[in-house]
Design an enzyme around this catalytic site. Structure first.
Site, PDB file in Angstrom:
ATOM      1  N   THR A 153       0.852  -1.184   0.000  1.00  0.00           N
ATOM      2  CA  THR A 153       0.000   0.000   0.000  1.00  0.00           C
ATOM      3  C   THR A 153       0.887   1.233   0.000  1.00  0.00           C
ATOM      4  O   THR A 153       1.891   1.286   0.703  1.00  0.00           O
ATOM      5  CB  THR A 153      -0.945   0.019   1.213  1.00  0.00           C
ATOM      6  OG1 THR A 153      -1.836  -1.098   1.103  1.00  0.00           O
ATOM      7  CG2 THR A 153      -1.783   1.288   1.266  1.00  0.00           C
ATOM      8  N   PHE A 178       1.109   5.195   0.765  1.00  0.00           N
ATOM      9  CA  PHE A 178       0.497   6.241   1.584  1.00  0.00           C
ATOM     10  C   PHE A 178       1.068   7.580   1.156  1.00  0.00           C
ATOM     11  O   PHE A 178       2.205   7.641   0.685  1.00  0.00           O
ATOM     12  CB  PHE A 178       0.849   6.034   3.062  1.00  0.00           C
ATOM     13  CG  PHE A 178       0.281   4.765   3.650  1.00  0.00           C
ATOM     14  CD1 PHE A 178      -0.874   4.797   4.414  1.00  0.00           C
ATOM     15  CD2 PHE A 178       0.908   3.542   3.447  1.00  0.00           C
ATOM     16  CE1 PHE A 178      -1.400   3.634   4.964  1.00  0.00           C
ATOM     17  CE2 PHE A 178       0.382   2.374   3.988  1.00  0.00           C
ATOM     18  CZ  PHE A 178      -0.773   2.420   4.745  1.00  0.00           C
TER      19      PHE A 178
END
Ligand SMILES: C=C(O[C@@H]1C=C(C(=O)O)C=C[C@H]1O)C(=O)O
Length: 356
Positions: A257, A259
């Site tokens: 992921t 960010f």
């Protein structure tokens, strides 16, 4: 053996004393930097400077320590030095134990004040209102794509992007007892349920799946009720005393992921940067093609192109575009000027150092 070890340990002791002395000197200079900044109200956290320091140590690293390990050490050194100037507060999607919290520590080191928030909306609100100096929000996952709420809020708020950080996301199935006996429901954030769906279909097709606000919240629920299983990071499982039924259940073993760090201050060029913007054009044939032409003209590479339906107004879609380079780099500046001129809507979200 003791005889051979003793002189080696004496040398390590002597080196540690030198390291400590150098760290103290570094800390005192950081304090002076803090005083200079205070005179002009300049920002404490300088992501471009920290990125340059970390890239520099990797380039000069003579070994045998790995680049990643020396960077982790220097990340912590800078975090501690920065905290001598001011301990920055960083809002993230809580509770403690989420991947967002891991992303905060990966970006800022451990000498920060984490501010867990109940939702992505609250992270944006805290950052805009100044309750937190920065926020860290997920923006895209390698298996599931964009985090739409983040994209919508980047458009709707005044926050800018000042950094990015990407972390591996490994999910584990966990319960209070470490077994699935008597478990009727598995809880997780909807993204995590989606990232583990093939595994769940195969191993627990008949267990109900329930989306909750965060994986850490699922871990809290599982810690209080033996009929609930949680999908979360093992870090969250440890925090809430859960037993692992099965580790690494995400369908893609390379699941990551990305960010972004949101704040209120623009970041200066670091030498290896990315720029994020949002564009819209009227819905006519060839409009998007024409809109993006300035990137090709000025040799600017696009690293991401994402569309979101516009829920109000004249345009059908907003386009979220990432390009290589900083808005102050000449080719990017020229391309942005033309994009701005051609687009019916243009918003610069920020230029920031490319993550490690
Ligand atoms: C010391 C400074 O302040 C902070 C701490 C840094 C460090 O310890 O190297 C680098 C950048 C800033 O985030 C600075 O701006 O140079």
């Amino acid at each position: 053996m003791t005889d051979k070890l003793t002189p080696l340990r004496e040398r390590i002791d002597a080196i540690d004393a030198q390291i400590l002395d150098l760290l103290s000197q570094r800390g005192r200079i950081a304090q002076q930097v803090g005083h200079v900044k205070a005179e002009t109200d300049a920002p404490v956290f300088r992501p471009e400077r920290e990125a340059q320091v970390l890239r520099g140590v990797a380039e000069r690293n003579p070994g045998p320590l790995k680049n990643q390990d020396v960077q982790t050490i220097f990340r912590e050194v800078m975090s501690a030095c920065r905290a001598l100037e001011k301990r920055v507060t960083v809002a993230y999607l809580g509770p403690a134990g989420t991947f967002s919290e891991q992303a905060v520590y990966q970006q800022f080191g451990s000498a920060v004040e984490g501010l867990p928030c109940a939702s992505i909306d609250e992270v944006f609100r805290s950052t805009e209102a100044g309750t937190a100096d920065f926020g860290v929000v997920p923006v895209e996952n390698s298996s599931e794509g964009a985090i739409n709420r983040t994209l919508d809020l980047m458009l709707a708020t005044t926050t800018v992007i000042s950094g990015e950080v990407s972390i591996p996301v490994h999910h584990s199935l966990m319960t209070k007892t470490g077994s699935m006996e008597g478990v009727g429901v598995v809880c997780a954030h909807s993204q995590a349920l989606a990232q583990c769906q093939v595994w769940l279909n195969l191993h627990h097709p008949n267990v109900e799946r329930r989306a909750v606000a965060s994986n850490a919240e699922a871990a809290v629920m599982a810690s209080q009720d033996a009929t609930i299983a949680a999908i979360a990071s093992e870090m969250a499982g440890e925090q809430y005393g859960l037993g692992v039924v099965q580790a690494h259940i995400q369908d893609d073993p390379h699941n990551r992921t990305r960010f972004v760090v949101i704040g209120t201050l623009q970041t200066n060029p670091s030498g290896r940067d990315r720029t994020s913007l949002v564009l819209a054009v009227p819905n006519t044939a060839g409009a998007v093609y024409k809109l993006l032409a300035p990137l090709a003209t000025h040799g600017v590479s696009m690293t991401r192109f994402e569309s979101r339906p516009a829920r109000i107004g004249t345009w059908e879609y907003y386009f979220y575009v990432d390009v290589e380079g900083h808005r102050q780099d000449a080719p990017v500046a020229r391309a942005l000027e033309e994009l701005h001129h051609n687009a019916a809507f243009f918003k610069l979200l920020g230029s920031y150092p490319v993550g490690l």
